[in-house]
Design a protein around this motif. Structure first.
Motif, short mmCIF file in Angstrom:
data_model
loop_
_atom_site.label_atom_id
_atom_site.label_comp_id
_atom_site.label_asym_id
_atom_site.label_seq_id
_atom_site.Cartn_x
_atom_site.Cartn_y
_atom_site.Cartn_z
N ALA A 36 -0.06 8.87 -1.56
CA ALA A 36 -1.17 9.68 -2.07
C ALA A 36 -2.02 10.22 -0.92
N THR A 37 -2.28 9.39 0.08
CA THR A 37 -3.08 9.82 1.23
C THR A 37 -2.36 10.90 2.01
N GLY B 220 0.79 -1.22 0.00
CA GLY B 220 0.00 0.00 0.00
C GLY B 220 0.83 1.27 0.00
N LYS C 82 -2.61 14.15 0.13
CA LYS C 82 -3.95 14.74 0.28
C LYS C 82 -4.16 15.32 1.67
N ARG D 223 2.02 3.12 -2.41
CA ARG D 223 1.55 4.15 -3.34
C ARG D 223 0.34 4.87 -2.75
N ARG D 224 -0.56 4.11 -2.16
CA ARG D 224 -1.75 4.70 -1.53
C ARG D 224 -1.35 5.55 -0.33
N ARG E 268 8.97 8.95 -2.47
CA ARG E 268 8.12 7.75 -2.45
C ARG E 268 8.66 6.63 -1.58
#
Length: 126
Positions: free
Chosen positions: A16-17, A10, A20, A12-13, A65
């Motif tokens: 991104a989270t 997870g 955000k 990548r998620r 990342r």
């Protein structure tokens, strides 16, 4: 067991989270670098040594990342073969990188946990 320790499920998620949520991505890069530096000595201690060339090629790096522990370079192209093996040539993998990262997981996981808590506390509405 340890052969699956190189990748965060997870990831990548997660990035991104955090983006955000307003996380400072440069700060995440710093956390990634810290995590890689935590794992580095464990990986170095597990490297098989004949000449020391492979051990000398182990280094830590980071991007926004991921934190990365790298082994090998142009003059040490066999790092991957030593770590993962080469069945066609009857070379068994040593998994020194995987095992070193796995051994230090409780320590570097805390760095990410602290980063997430700090970021979430800065999110409006909490």
């Amino acid at each position: 067991m340890a052969s699956k320790a190189l990748y965060v499920v997870g990831q990548r998620r997660f990035v991104a989270t955090m983006r955000k949520a307003g996380a400072d991505m440069d700060e995440l890069k710093d956390v990634n670098a810290q995590a890689a530096r935590v794992a580095l000595p464990a990986v170095q201690s597990l490297v098989p040594r004949r000449t020391g060339t492979l051990a000398g090629s182990i280094r830590a790096g980071a991007t926004k990342r991921a934190g990365v522990v790298r082994a090998g370079r142009k003059s040490v192209p066999y790092a991957g073969v030593i770590n993962y093996g080469w069945p066609a040539r009857h070379i068994t993998g040593r998994l020194f990188a995987n095992n070193g990262v796995a051994r230090t997981e409780p320590t570097w996981a805390k760095l990410y946990e602290q980063f997430v808590k700090k970021t979430m506390s800065q999110v409006k509405g909490q």
